[in-house]
Design a protein around this motif. Sequence first.
Motif, PDB file in Angstrom:
ATOM      1  N   ARG A   5       2.934  -3.971 -12.738  1.00  0.00           N
ATOM      2  CA  ARG A   5       2.976  -5.418 -12.583  1.00  0.00           C
ATOM      3  C   ARG A   5       3.471  -5.817 -11.193  1.00  0.00           C
ATOM      4  O   ARG A   5       3.129  -6.879 -10.695  1.00  0.00           O
ATOM      5  N   ARG A   6       4.285  -4.964 -10.578  1.00  0.00           N
ATOM      6  CA  ARG A   6       4.867  -5.268  -9.275  1.00  0.00           C
ATOM      7  C   ARG A   6       4.520  -4.131  -8.312  1.00  0.00           C
ATOM      8  O   ARG A   6       4.918  -2.992  -8.524  1.00  0.00           O
ATOM      9  N   VAL A   7       3.761  -4.446  -7.258  1.00  0.00           N
ATOM     10  CA  VAL A   7       3.171  -3.429  -6.383  1.00  0.00           C
ATOM     11  C   VAL A   7       3.561  -3.676  -4.932  1.00  0.00           C
ATOM     12  O   VAL A   7       3.521  -4.816  -4.446  1.00  0.00           O
ATOM     13  N   LEU A   8       3.925  -2.590  -4.240  1.00  0.00           N
ATOM     14  CA  LEU A   8       4.058  -2.606  -2.785  1.00  0.00           C
ATOM     15  C   LEU A   8       2.826  -1.914  -2.217  1.00  0.00           C
ATOM     16  O   LEU A   8       2.593  -0.736  -2.482  1.00  0.00           O
ATOM     17  N   ALA A   9       2.024  -2.651  -1.444  1.00  0.00           N
ATOM     18  CA  ALA A   9       0.833  -2.086  -0.804  1.00  0.00           C
ATOM     19  C   ALA A   9       1.123  -1.902   0.683  1.00  0.00           C
ATOM     20  O   ALA A   9       1.466  -2.866   1.382  1.00  0.00           O
ATOM     21  N   ILE A  10       0.985  -0.667   1.149  1.00  0.00           N
ATOM     22  CA  ILE A  10       1.219  -0.324   2.559  1.00  0.00           C
ATOM     23  C   ILE A  10      -0.110   0.077   3.176  1.00  0.00           C
ATOM     24  O   ILE A  10      -0.794   0.963   2.662  1.00  0.00           O
ATOM     25  N   VAL A  11      -0.478  -0.565   4.280  1.00  0.00           N
ATOM     26  CA  VAL A  11      -1.762  -0.305   4.927  1.00  0.00           C
ATOM     27  C   VAL A  11      -1.519   0.102   6.376  1.00  0.00           C
ATOM     28  O   VAL A  11      -0.800  -0.582   7.110  1.00  0.00           O
ATOM     29  N   ASN A  12      -2.127   1.220   6.769  1.00  0.00           N
ATOM     30  CA  ASN A  12      -2.122   1.632   8.170  1.00  0.00           C
ATOM     31  C   ASN A  12      -3.427   1.158   8.801  1.00  0.00           C
ATOM     32  O   ASN A  12      -4.485   1.739   8.563  1.00  0.00           O
ATOM     33  N   PRO A  13      -3.399   0.103   9.615  1.00  0.00           N
ATOM     34  CA  PRO A  13      -4.642  -0.450  10.173  1.00  0.00           C
ATOM     35  C   PRO A  13      -5.299   0.445  11.204  1.00  0.00           C
ATOM     36  O   PRO A  13      -6.464   0.240  11.554  1.00  0.00           O
ATOM     37  N   ALA A  14      -4.582   1.488  11.674  1.00  0.00           N
ATOM     38  CA  ALA A  14      -5.138   2.375  12.696  1.00  0.00           C
ATOM     39  C   ALA A  14      -5.780   3.620  12.113  1.00  0.00           C
ATOM     40  O   ALA A  14      -6.365   4.416  12.844  1.00  0.00           O
ATOM     41  N   ALA A  15      -5.696   3.826  10.792  1.00  0.00           N
ATOM     42  CA  ALA A  15      -6.180   5.070  10.185  1.00  0.00           C
ATOM     43  C   ALA A  15      -7.696   5.091  10.085  1.00  0.00           C
ATOM     44  O   ALA A  15      -8.330   4.087   9.770  1.00  0.00           O
ATOM     45  N   LEU A  62       1.292   1.562  -3.278  1.00  0.00           N
ATOM     46  CA  LEU A  62      -0.122   1.764  -2.993  1.00  0.00           C
ATOM     47  C   LEU A  62      -0.266   1.949  -1.489  1.00  0.00           C
ATOM     48  O   LEU A  62       0.176   1.087  -0.713  1.00  0.00           O
ATOM     49  N   VAL A  63      -0.861   3.073  -1.074  1.00  0.00           N
ATOM     50  CA  VAL A  63      -0.916   3.397   0.352  1.00  0.00           C
ATOM     51  C   VAL A  63      -2.358   3.549   0.806  1.00  0.00           C
ATOM     52  O   VAL A  63      -3.097   4.400   0.295  1.00  0.00           O
ATOM     53  N   ALA A  64      -2.761   2.722   1.787  1.00  0.00           N
ATOM     54  CA  ALA A  64      -4.082   2.835   2.404  1.00  0.00           C
ATOM     55  C   ALA A  64      -3.896   3.411   3.800  1.00  0.00           C
ATOM     56  O   ALA A  64      -3.304   2.771   4.674  1.00  0.00           O
ATOM     57  N   GLY A  65      -4.371   4.628   3.989  1.00  0.00           N
ATOM     58  CA  GLY A  65      -4.218   5.298   5.278  1.00  0.00           C
ATOM     59  C   GLY A  65      -4.646   6.739   5.158  1.00  0.00           C
ATOM     60  O   GLY A  65      -5.235   7.157   4.152  1.00  0.00           O
ATOM     61  N   GLY A  66      -4.320   7.529   6.175  1.00  0.00           N
ATOM     62  CA  GLY A  66      -4.636   8.950   6.156  1.00  0.00           C
ATOM     63  C   GLY A  66      -3.497   9.762   5.583  1.00  0.00           C
ATOM     64  O   GLY A  66      -2.516   9.221   5.056  1.00  0.00           O
ATOM     65  N   ASP A  67      -3.603  11.080   5.695  1.00  0.00           N
ATOM     66  CA  ASP A  67      -2.593  11.970   5.125  1.00  0.00           C
ATOM     67  C   ASP A  67      -1.207  11.715   5.723  1.00  0.00           C
ATOM     68  O   ASP A  67      -0.199  11.803   5.020  1.00  0.00           O
ATOM     69  N   GLY A  68      -1.159  11.372   7.020  1.00  0.00           N
ATOM     70  CA  GLY A  68       0.129  11.133   7.643  1.00  0.00           C
ATOM     71  C   GLY A  68       0.842   9.933   7.058  1.00  0.00           C
ATOM     72  O   GLY A  68       2.050   9.985   6.772  1.00  0.00           O
ATOM     73  N   THR A  69       0.125   8.840   6.855  1.00  0.00           N
ATOM     74  CA  THR A  69       0.724   7.634   6.276  1.00  0.00           C
ATOM     75  C   THR A  69       1.132   7.870   4.832  1.00  0.00           C
ATOM     76  O   THR A  69       2.200   7.435   4.391  1.00  0.00           O
ATOM     77  N   VAL A  70       0.274   8.570   4.082  1.00  0.00           N
ATOM     78  CA  VAL A  70       0.592   8.874   2.683  1.00  0.00           C
ATOM     79  C   VAL A  70       1.870   9.691   2.599  1.00  0.00           C
ATOM     80  O   VAL A  70       2.756   9.416   1.774  1.00  0.00           O
ATOM     81  N   MET A  71       2.015  10.695   3.474  1.00  0.00           N
ATOM     82  CA  MET A  71       3.205  11.534   3.407  1.00  0.00           C
ATOM     83  C   MET A  71       4.445  10.793   3.875  1.00  0.00           C
ATOM     84  O   MET A  71       5.540  11.048   3.393  1.00  0.00           O
ATOM     85  N   GLU A  72       4.308   9.872   4.807  1.00  0.00           N
ATOM     86  CA  GLU A  72       5.452   9.037   5.179  1.00  0.00           C
ATOM     87  C   GLU A  72       5.946   8.260   3.964  1.00  0.00           C
ATOM     88  O   GLU A  72       7.149   8.218   3.669  1.00  0.00           O
ATOM     89  N   ALA A  73       5.017   7.606   3.270  1.00  0.00           N
ATOM     90  CA  ALA A  73       5.396   6.818   2.098  1.00  0.00           C
ATOM     91  C   ALA A  73       5.946   7.715   0.990  1.00  0.00           C
ATOM     92  O   ALA A  73       6.915   7.357   0.312  1.00  0.00           O
ATOM     93  N   LEU A  74       5.329   8.882   0.798  1.00  0.00           N
ATOM     94  CA  LEU A  74       5.800   9.801  -0.237  1.00  0.00           C
ATOM     95  C   LEU A  74       7.218  10.284   0.078  1.00  0.00           C
ATOM     96  O   LEU A  74       8.048  10.423  -0.829  1.00  0.00           O
ATOM     97  N   SER A  75       7.496  10.500   1.353  1.00  0.00           N
ATOM     98  CA  SER A  75       8.843  10.896   1.756  1.00  0.00           C
ATOM     99  C   SER A  75       9.849   9.802   1.398  1.00  0.00           C
ATOM    100  O   SER A  75      10.958  10.084   0.923  1.00  0.00           O
TER     101      SER A  75
END
Length: 308
Positions: A5-15, A62-75
């Motif tokens: 119900r409550r989402v944080l969406a992170i987008v890397n516009p450079a990916a 929710l993460v929109a980006g490449g592997d680097g952005t995903v791993m940053e958020a996962l960390s």
Amino acid sequence: MSPPRRVLAIVNPAAGQDQAEDILATIRRRLEESGLDFELRETEGEGDARRWAAETDRELVLVAGGDGTVMEALSGIIENEREIPLAQIPTGTANLLARALGVPTDVDDALELALRSGVAVPMDVGHLVDHDRYFALMAGSGWDADLIKAADRDLKDKLGFFAYVITGVKSLFSLKRSRIRLTVDDRRLRFRAHTVIAINVGEIQGSGIALGSNLSPHDGKLDLAIVSPNSIGGILKVLWRLLTRRYEGATELRYFSAEKIKVEADPPLNLEIDGEPIGKTPFEAHVIPGGAMLVVPREYAENKDILP
């Protein structure tokens, strides 16, 4: 999993190579149509995704980006006191983690998985101790790190995933073995090799290629692959073994499994984690069993027998 119900969406516009505005608009529209309480944030530099994920109290990241952005958020999620699943919208060049877990690379399909049809499952995570960095796929030293370092942003923007193929072939002609000192849990070994990889995820779904047998990100272990030949003929033999899944019985390709791994090399080898150059050896890696929750297709969870 029950719909968040409550989402944080992170987008890397450079990916990746797609248009960031289109991706942003698609994500915003889908979140609004779903009637969710959401926060949509665009990264501006390194560390943004990790900090936001570490501080959030939302039910899904929710993460929109490449592997680097995903791993940053996962960390960041690993550091968060709450157990929060991460869902991927793969928009990078390689998207290896998404492909390994069967997450679709189409934005709309990935959003459907993230918000409706997917299940959140625990996944082992590696921790690169000296750098205080986490990895989901691998920490690699040698050939894989060489090719990643050589594939610069301009080349990836022009050629996409083929940038890695081109630089990988070029790197084969400059491989040189190092003297390796290896600690596998409490066992110590010495040998000569040009590539040493601590593996968490060893197979990309649908590719037909695996880095070893029975490599799983759900077994509480890291697997270690050591590649030693420094001739093109020897490398081709290793590639043939990987393609035909004949992993055992070869001195040029050896495996170990452990909870803790330390690699020292003389001369030092280039080092990468999850497709990002991070310096040189030595490195020490520990596994965190079930260290993160990731949203995957139900079929993946059923095949791995890890349905919640």
